[in-house]
Design a protein around this motif. Sequence first.
Motif, short mmCIF file in Angstrom:
data_model
loop_
_atom_site.label_atom_id
_atom_site.label_comp_id
_atom_site.label_asym_id
_atom_site.label_seq_id
_atom_site.Cartn_x
_atom_site.Cartn_y
_atom_site.Cartn_z
N CYS A 30 -8.46 -3.95 5.35
CA CYS A 30 -9.57 -3.48 4.51
C CYS A 30 -9.45 -1.98 4.26
O CYS A 30 -9.78 -1.49 3.18
N ALA A 31 -8.98 -1.25 5.25
CA ALA A 31 -8.85 0.21 5.12
C ALA A 31 -7.76 0.60 4.13
O ALA A 31 -7.86 1.63 3.47
N VAL A 32 -6.70 -0.21 4.01
CA VAL A 32 -5.57 0.15 3.15
C VAL A 32 -5.46 -0.78 1.95
O VAL A 32 -4.42 -0.82 1.29
N SER A 33 -6.51 -1.52 1.63
CA SER A 33 -6.46 -2.43 0.48
C SER A 33 -6.16 -1.67 -0.80
O SER A 33 -6.82 -0.67 -1.10
N PRO A 34 -5.20 -2.12 -1.59
CA PRO A 34 -4.88 -1.45 -2.84
C PRO A 34 -5.93 -1.74 -3.91
O PRO A 34 -6.68 -2.72 -3.80
N PRO A 35 -6.00 -0.94 -4.95
CA PRO A 35 -7.01 -1.16 -5.99
C PRO A 35 -6.71 -2.35 -6.90
O PRO A 35 -7.60 -2.85 -7.58
N LEU A 36 -5.47 -2.83 -6.89
CA LEU A 36 -5.08 -3.89 -7.81
C LEU A 36 -3.97 -4.74 -7.21
O LEU A 36 -3.05 -4.22 -6.57
N LEU A 37 -4.08 -6.05 -7.39
CA LEU A 37 -3.05 -6.99 -6.94
C LEU A 37 -2.55 -7.78 -8.14
O LEU A 37 -3.34 -8.34 -8.89
N HIS A 68 -11.78 -12.71 0.02
CA HIS A 68 -11.85 -11.63 1.00
C HIS A 68 -10.48 -10.93 1.11
O HIS A 68 -9.46 -11.56 0.88
N PRO A 69 -10.46 -9.67 1.52
CA PRO A 69 -9.18 -9.02 1.82
C PRO A 69 -8.37 -9.76 2.88
O PRO A 69 -7.15 -9.82 2.80
N CYS A 70 -9.06 -10.34 3.86
CA CYS A 70 -8.36 -11.11 4.90
C CYS A 70 -7.68 -12.32 4.28
O CYS A 70 -6.53 -12.64 4.60
N CYS A 71 -8.36 -13.01 3.37
CA CYS A 71 -7.79 -14.18 2.71
C CYS A 71 -6.62 -13.79 1.82
O CYS A 71 -5.69 -14.58 1.61
N ALA A 72 -6.67 -12.57 1.28
CA ALA A 72 -5.57 -12.08 0.45
C ALA A 72 -4.30 -11.88 1.25
O ALA A 72 -3.21 -11.77 0.69
N THR A 123 -9.24 9.60 5.86
CA THR A 123 -10.54 9.70 5.20
C THR A 123 -10.66 8.55 4.23
O THR A 123 -9.80 8.38 3.36
N HIS A 124 -11.70 7.74 4.39
CA HIS A 124 -11.88 6.57 3.54
C HIS A 124 -13.13 6.75 2.68
O HIS A 124 -14.17 7.22 3.17
N TYR A 125 -13.04 6.37 1.40
CA TYR A 125 -14.14 6.59 0.47
C TYR A 125 -15.41 5.84 0.86
O TYR A 125 -16.51 6.24 0.50
N THR A 147 0.83 -1.20 0.00
CA THR A 147 0.00 0.00 0.00
C THR A 147 0.86 1.25 0.00
O THR A 147 2.09 1.20 0.10
N SER A 148 0.21 2.39 -0.11
CA SER A 148 0.91 3.66 0.03
C SER A 148 1.36 3.81 1.48
O SER A 148 0.98 3.03 2.34
N PRO A 149 2.21 4.81 1.80
CA PRO A 149 2.77 4.92 3.16
C PRO A 149 1.72 4.84 4.25
O PRO A 149 0.67 5.46 4.16
N GLN A 150 2.03 4.09 5.29
CA GLN A 150 1.08 3.88 6.37
C GLN A 150 0.93 5.12 7.25
O GLN A 150 1.91 5.85 7.48
N PRO A 151 -0.27 5.38 7.76
CA PRO A 151 -0.45 6.51 8.68
C PRO A 151 0.22 6.23 10.01
O PRO A 151 0.40 5.08 10.40
#
Length: 271
Positions: free
Chosen positions: A82-89, A140-144, A37-39, A26-30
């Motif tokens: 889930c909050a930092v999931s990237p748009p593409l793997l 799922h994101p968790c399974c990923a 802010t999450h969409y 992901t992009s740099p972690q907070p």
Amino acid sequence: MTRNSSMKSQTSLTMKRSSSMVEFPTSPQPAVGEQITHYAHSQHPLMELTLPELFTCSGCKEFGAGKRFACQQCDFQLHEFCAVSPPLLKNHPLHGQHQLVFHSKPRPAKGGISWPRCDVCGKSTKGFTFRCRACSFQMHPCCAMLSTEINFPIHPHPLKLLPAFNTSSGANMGVNCGECNKRRSGRMYRCTVCEYHLHAVCAKPLINGLGPNGIPTPEKPSALGTAARLASQVVIEFIGGLIEGFGEGMGEVIVQSIARGRCISRRRIRE
């Protein structure tokens, strides 16, 4: 900090592996305690928190504990992954042949009843998912976050993920899991030294925080059980109306007859 724009700007991703899980690129972690802010919940900021209590992720609709991003004004909470999931793997170890696209909304339930299932854990997908556009694979994101080889705390040897064709052929259904002692669908790990097996779904508490916080995975009631309970309630209410219409004497006879029928049916089942 706005996570939405930074997440969507990323298109070429390479997976990193550790001993038990995959790390999202992901992009740099907070920083700890920082707001994002999450969409999926743009009306309020989300604060990074670590709490031992069980929660249901508002993104993937699965359980979690420990680290999360939570709204301070309502009950919206997200797993960290889930909050930092990237748009593409790309080149994911569980589905390396095709790239996977993140979706915030699940595929619709078949007939409004049966939800599509994750190809890794075998559980329903009701929220955030990664999906393949070339085939029907989804997870799922968790399974990923699961890797092809994991270290499970209660077992002394490494566990390797069995090939996916074992799942589709039903071969895994005949093997008992060393954790839940059940047979079920979904991917399965096997010990590299002995014959210990572990369902992928039973490995997920390592990722979602339930394991480190000592929380057993809650069992959700099945759709069939829920439908049966609703049907029973309708029958009971209908009988109540008959009792009022026939009078107490006749109503008691009806209830006693039903009770005797249930007892006979149970005896037959036991026999």
